[in-house]
Design an enzyme around this catalytic site. Structure first.
Site, mmCIF file in Angstrom:
data_model
loop_
_atom_site.group_PDB
_atom_site.id
_atom_site.type_symbol
_atom_site.label_atom_id
_atom_site.label_comp_id
_atom_site.label_asym_id
_atom_site.label_seq_id
_atom_site.Cartn_x
_atom_site.Cartn_y
_atom_site.Cartn_z
ATOM 1 N N LYS A 189 3.924 13.365 1.949
ATOM 2 C CA LYS A 189 4.845 12.389 1.313
ATOM 3 C C LYS A 189 4.808 12.896 -0.326
ATOM 4 O O LYS A 189 3.738 13.534 -0.640
ATOM 5 C CB LYS A 189 4.110 11.146 1.172
ATOM 6 C CG LYS A 189 4.665 9.812 0.379
ATOM 7 C CD LYS A 189 4.092 8.651 0.779
ATOM 8 C CE LYS A 189 4.631 7.393 -0.018
ATOM 9 N NZ LYS A 189 3.699 6.293 0.191
ATOM 10 N N SER A 233 6.406 2.537 1.311
ATOM 11 C CA SER A 233 7.120 3.617 0.436
ATOM 12 C C SER A 233 6.942 4.723 1.237
ATOM 13 O O SER A 233 7.652 5.786 0.801
ATOM 14 C CB SER A 233 6.145 3.766 -0.764
ATOM 15 O OG SER A 233 4.835 4.008 -0.387
ATOM 16 N N SER A 241 2.425 0.372 2.698
ATOM 17 C CA SER A 241 3.211 1.529 2.635
ATOM 18 C C SER A 241 2.918 2.302 3.939
ATOM 19 O O SER A 241 4.002 3.278 3.948
ATOM 20 C CB SER A 241 3.023 2.188 1.559
ATOM 21 O OG SER A 241 3.712 1.406 0.241
#
Length: 475
Positions: A77, A152, A176
């Protein structure tokens, strides 16, 4: 077996094929890169792709390599540093800033033999439970391209669910990891607070824990063994397990006392009937497996919880923005960020240090109440989300007239996840079934403090009774 089927196989199986010489690391990485090239234009899961470097690393892997995951592709990420690569947090403010070091999670994944093929999409600064940033555009759910893959860690979830990579890095400050796992039909564990070091950037974070998104509980346990453990200088860390998490996950959990609730922490939140049905199905399954399942509601329906969480989560976001300001060498302006980020930045500037510490102080009391309430139970079952994966645009962070509107709406989507960022307990999202329209529906199991091993053993038992790894979106 079709070549693309390889990327849906568990990471340990892929590593074994490479170790035994039945498959080369280059072949597997090339396959991942081809699938990214084919499907990323639809999904927008990746921000950057490291094709040249990934192939060079793959060429270094030989049969017999004893690293546990040598040659297996992985994605990170884009809010964790990978040395020599762009680190953006999906924020225009950071431009094309290049990290000069590896974050702890990147370093540990590389040391285990994983080959980083790229970085994945996220909402600006990782704020929202949907991945719809202005800079890189929305990531899309492989099960329905008009819906969110969650956030996220939405880019990572889309990449794994679509078979671009076998697994991917994620992190969780309010859900997330668990939210995108629930949206995309994956396993997503938020480990115990302090289990995975946030070195070298910080000594520890109250709400956020790193982790991974996988297709199976076994992979999640194995990757926790790879990532777990303190780094010198950490402010706090979780106690080390007596034996590897992967070993604990394979053990029969025994007869457990499990609380179940479908009552969300947010007072006026409503739960979708299909989500309720999935949770009841899971409760019945647990009872059929021999567990004592008890309906009981945690002491979390407090009207001030959202305000207190925002008062703690907001400054955590703003710390990232303040760090970015040191990179660009000036104070940020409204033109540097999305309306929601700018609203949070200004909110944080209006919160003094006493108020911020006071909010965290009250949240610690809330955490103690939750942990004490769970004392008579071995685990807690809840829905993972209150709703099915939402259409894109519902929670947009780009609303200039009311910048906080999407943030407020997101709380009704995710009222079951953030309490356990506050309490620090391990919690895992499991894709128990699917909706009538074929969308993933997930439950959340919550464990005792520092109890990832028993929690993963229970999750593995559920997975064995209701296997999900074979489900694939039609792309």
């Amino acid at each position: 077996m079709a070549a693309t089927d390889l990327l849906f196989r568990p990471a340990h199986e892929l590593a074994a094929l490479i170790r035994d010489g039945e498959l080369s690391a280059r072949e597997l990485v090339e396959l991942s890169l081809r699938r990214i090239e084919e499907l990323n234009p639809k999904l927008n899961a990746f921000i950057d792709i490291y094709a040249e470097d990934a192939l060079a690393e793959a060429d270094k892997v030989r049969p017999g390599d004893e690293r546990p995951f040598a040659g297996v592709p992985v994605a990170i990420k884009n809010n964790r540093a990978v040395k020599g690569k762009r680190l953006t947090y999906s924020a225009a403010m950071l431009g094309d800033y290049v990290a000069d070091h590896d974050s702890n999670v990147a370093a540990r994944l590389k040391a285990a033999g994983f080959i980083v093929v790229g970085s994945t999409n996220l909402p600006e600064w990782g704020i929202m439970p949907t991945t719809e940033g202005a800079r890189f555009g929305p990531a899309r759910n492989p099960w329905d391209l008009e819906r969110t893959p969650g956030g996220s860690s939405g880019g990572s979830a889309a990449a794994v669910a679509a078979g671009l990579v076998p697994l991917a890095h994620a992190n969780d400050g309010g859900g997330s990891t668990r939210i995108p796992a629930a949206c995309c039909g994956l396993v997503g564990l938020k480990p115990q607070r302090g289990r995975i070091s946030t070195a070298p950037e910080t000594g520890g974070v109250f709400l956020v824990q790193d982790g991974v998104l996988t297709r199976t509980v076994r992979e999640t346990a194995e990757l926790l063994d790879v990532l777990a453990g303190p780094v010198a200088g950490d402010a706090w860390w979780a106690p080390e397990p007596d034996e590897p998490f992967a070993v604990q996950a394979r053990r029969e959990p025994g007869r457990l006392r499990i609380a179940v609730t479908t009552t969300p922490a947010l007072v006026d939140a409503e739960v979708d009937p299909e989500v309720l049905a999935a949770t009841r199905e899971a409760a019945e399954l647990l009872a059929s497996l021999g567990h004592e399942v008890v309906e009981a509601d945690p002491p979390w329906r407090r009207p001030e919880l959202l305000r207190l969480f925002t008062a703690s989560f907001g400054p955590a976001v703003c710390t990232q923005i303040a760090w970015a300001a040191t990179i660009i060498g000036r104070e940020p302006t409204a033109e540097d960020m999305e309306p929601l980020s700018w609203a949070l930045w200004n909110m944080c500037r209006d919160i003094n240090s006493v108020e911020a510490l006071g909010a965290e102080f009250i949240l610690q009391g809330f955490a103690r109440a939750i942990v004490q309430w769970m004392e008579p139970y071995d685990a807690l079952l809840t829905p993972a989300l209150a709703e099915k994966p939402l259409p894109l645009g519902i929670m947009s962070p780009l609303n200039r007239e009311d910048p906080m509107a999407g943030f407020r709406r997101s709380a009704y989507f995710t009222p079951f996840t953030s309490p356990f960022n506050v309490s620090g307990q391990p919690a895992v999202s499991l894709p128990i079934t699917q909706s009538e329209g074929g969308l993933p529906l997930a439950i959340q199991l919550v464990g005792k403090p520092a109890g990832e091993g028993p929690l993963l053993a229970l999750a593995a038992q559920v997975e064995a009774a209701r296997p999900w790894a074979g489900r694939r979106p039609d792309l």
